[in-house]
Design a protein around this motif. Structure first.
Motif, short mmCIF file in Angstrom:
data_model
loop_
_atom_site.label_atom_id
_atom_site.label_comp_id
_atom_site.label_asym_id
_atom_site.label_seq_id
_atom_site.Cartn_x
_atom_site.Cartn_y
_atom_site.Cartn_z
N SER A 238 0.84 -1.19 0.00
CA SER A 238 0.00 0.00 0.00
C SER A 238 0.87 1.25 0.00
O SER A 238 1.85 1.34 0.76
CB SER A 238 -0.91 0.01 1.23
OG SER A 238 -1.76 1.13 1.23
N GLN A 239 0.52 2.18 -0.85
CA GLN A 239 1.22 3.45 -0.93
C GLN A 239 0.73 4.38 0.19
O GLN A 239 -0.44 4.35 0.56
CB GLN A 239 0.95 4.09 -2.30
CG GLN A 239 1.87 5.22 -2.69
CD GLN A 239 1.54 5.70 -4.10
OE1 GLN A 239 0.39 5.63 -4.54
NE2 GLN A 239 2.53 6.19 -4.82
N LEU A 240 1.62 5.19 0.75
CA LEU A 240 1.21 6.17 1.74
C LEU A 240 0.23 7.15 1.13
O LEU A 240 0.42 7.62 0.01
CB LEU A 240 2.43 6.92 2.29
CG LEU A 240 3.42 6.11 3.14
CD1 LEU A 240 4.62 6.98 3.50
CD2 LEU A 240 2.75 5.58 4.40
N GLN A 241 -0.81 7.44 1.86
CA GLN A 241 -1.84 8.33 1.34
C GLN A 241 -1.52 9.79 1.67
O GLN A 241 -1.19 10.10 2.80
CB GLN A 241 -3.21 7.96 1.93
CG GLN A 241 -3.65 6.55 1.57
CD GLN A 241 -5.10 6.29 1.95
OE1 GLN A 241 -5.96 7.13 1.73
NE2 GLN A 241 -5.37 5.12 2.51
N GLU A 242 -1.63 10.63 0.66
CA GLU A 242 -1.46 12.07 0.82
C GLU A 242 -2.58 12.77 0.08
O GLU A 242 -2.93 12.38 -1.04
CB GLU A 242 -0.10 12.54 0.29
CG GLU A 242 1.08 12.03 1.09
CD GLU A 242 2.40 12.64 0.63
OE1 GLU A 242 2.37 13.74 0.03
OE2 GLU A 242 3.45 12.01 0.85
N HIS A 247 -3.23 7.36 -4.95
CA HIS A 247 -2.88 6.32 -3.97
C HIS A 247 -3.11 4.96 -4.60
O HIS A 247 -4.18 4.67 -5.14
CB HIS A 247 -3.74 6.46 -2.72
CG HIS A 247 -3.61 5.29 -1.79
ND1 HIS A 247 -4.61 4.35 -1.61
CD2 HIS A 247 -2.59 4.89 -1.01
CE1 HIS A 247 -4.21 3.43 -0.76
NE2 HIS A 247 -2.99 3.74 -0.37
#
Length: 347
Positions: A238-242, A247
Motif C-alpha cells: 500500500s502506498q502512503l496516502q497524501e 494512492h
C-alpha cells in the motif's frame, strides 16, 4: 517465490514510469510482465521471454455460447501465463511453499469512474471463478514410474476422478487507484474485503446470494447456484496516502486450494497438489458451463473473446506439449541419465 518476488517490483514500475497514461487493463498486465521478466533475468534463466505468454488460451477448442451460435465460440484467455520450469529448482519441498511450474495470472486494475462498485465486484469475482474453473489441472509426469496410474498431463478427465501432482498455480493481481471503499463499495461483500486484506485467508461465495440483481446478472443468472470456496495467501503493498495525490493499493492473491460446485458437479483442488471430482469428467463439465455463461452478456467481458486462436497460439500450445514430452518422456524412457533424488517430484 518467483511471482511473489516479482510482485515487489511493481511499485517501481507503477510509479517510476508515466503509468497513468497507459491503457486500462493492458497497462497492469504489461507492468507485471516486466516485473516477472526482471525476476527471470535476475536468476539468469536462459531465454526468459519463452517462459511468458500474454493472453493464454484456457482451451484451444473454445467454449459454446449462450446464444447457441453455430459459427462462433468464446475463446477465453488468461491475462498472463508464466512457466517457471526453466529455473530448474522445483522440488517437493518447494511445492509446499506454493511453488508451481505452470502459472495462470488474471489482473484487474480498478480506477476512479471506470465502472460502478457493483460491476467492479463482479469483475473481481469473475476472475476468481475463471482461475478456479477454467484452468486445466495439468500434472507433472516426472514420477510416472512410482505411480502406476498417473493423472493425465494434458488436462483430460482422469479415469477415477482423482488427480495427483497438479503443477498449476493460480494468481490474481488486483490493483486499486484511489479510495478502495469507493471503488468496491462500502458495505456488504465481505469476501471482496477479505481478498484485499493482508490477513485474508479464505472466502466462500454463492453468486445467487448477492443482494444486487445487477451483480448476479453481470456474472450470469445461469451460474447463480455456483459456489466457490477458496483458501488463499495475500501479498499487499500500500502506498502512503497524501491529500490530492494518487494512492495505489496492490494485492497479489495466490489461490492455494479451492472447491467449486454447481448442482451435482464439484471440483476440489487441495493444497497438496491433489484434485478430486464428484464424478470422472466433472471438472470438464464445470469448465464448459462456466466458459459458456460467465460474463457473456455483460460489458465486463474481456475484449477479443470472439477472436479464434491464430496459428501462433496453436503452435505455442503444441510446443508446450512437446516440451513436456521431451522433458518427462525422455526421462521415463531412459534416454537421458538423471541423478536419483528422493522425494524429488516436481511441483
Amino acid at each position: 517465490m518467483l511471482i511473489e518476488n516479482a510482485f515487489h517490483y511493481l511499485p517501481e514500475i507503477l510509479s517510476g514510469s508515466n503509468y497513468a497514461a497507459q491503457d486500462y487493463e493492458a497497462g497492469i498486465v504489461n507492468a507485471v510482465s516486466l516485473a516477472v521478466l526482471q525476476e527471470l533475468n535476475a536468476r539468469n534463466v536462459l531465454n526468459p521471454l519463452a517462459g511468458l505468454s500474454v493472453e493464454k488460451l484456457y482451451s484451444p477448442l473454445g467454449f459454446e455460447r449462450p446464444d447457441n451460435s453455430s459459427t462462433k465460440k468464446r475463446h477465453l484467455r488468461a491475462d498472463l501465463f508464466i512457466d517457471t520450469s526453466r529455473t530448474m529448482i522445483g522440488s517437493e519441498g518447494l511445492s509446499r511453499f506454493g511453488w508451481r511450474h505452470k502459472n495462470y495470472l488474471e489482473a484487474k486494475f480498478f480506477r476512479p469512474d471506470s465502472a460502478s462498485s457493483t460491476n467492479n465486484a463482479a469483475a473481481l469475482l469473475g476472475d476468481v471463478i475463471r482461475l478456479c474453473c477454467l484452468v486445466p489441472p495439468i500434472v507433472t509426469r516426472s514420477n510416472q514410474k512410482k505411480i502406476p496410474n498417473p493423472s493425465p498431463c494434458d488436462g483430460n478427465p482422469s479415469y477415477d476422478g482423482k488427480y495427483r501432482n497438479i503443477c498449476v498455480g493460480r494468481y490474481l493481481l488486483h490493483v486499486y487507484e484511489g479510495p478502495v471503499e469507493t471503488l468496491m463499495g462500502k458495505k456488504t461483500r465481505g469476501w471482496a474485503k477479505e481478498l484485499r486484506s493482508p490477513s485474508g485467508s479464505k472466502i466462500e461465495v454463492k453468486i445467487g446470494d448477492d443482494k444486487a440483481d445487477t451483480f448476479k446478472k453481470a456474472l450470469s443468472n445461469d451460474l447463480r447456484d455456483l459456489i466457490v470456496k477458496v483458501d488463499f495467501t495475500n501479498h499487499v503493498i500500500s502506498q502512503l496516502q497524501e491529500t490530492g495525490k494518487t494512492h495505489y493499493l496492490c494485492v497479489l492473491t495466490r489461490i492455494d486450494s479451492f472447491t467449486v460446485s454447481l448442482g451435482d458437479l464439484s471440483w476440489i483442488e487441495d493444497g497438496k497438489r491433489g484434485g478430486l471430482e464428484s464424478k470422472p469428467g466433472a471438472w470438464r463439465e464445470l469448465q464448459a458451463k462456466v466458459g459458456k455463461h460467465l460474463l457473456f452478456s455483460s460489458k465486463l467481458k474481456k475484449k477479443g473473446e470472439d477472436l479464434p486462436p491464430n496459428d501462433d497460439e496453436l503452435e505455442n500450445l503444441e510446443n508446450v506439449e512437446n516440451d513436456d514430452e521431451n522433458e518427462f518422456g525422455a526421462l521415463d524412457q531412459g534416454r537421458v541419465p538423471v541423478p536419483q533424488v528422493e522425494n524429488s517430484a516436481l511441483p
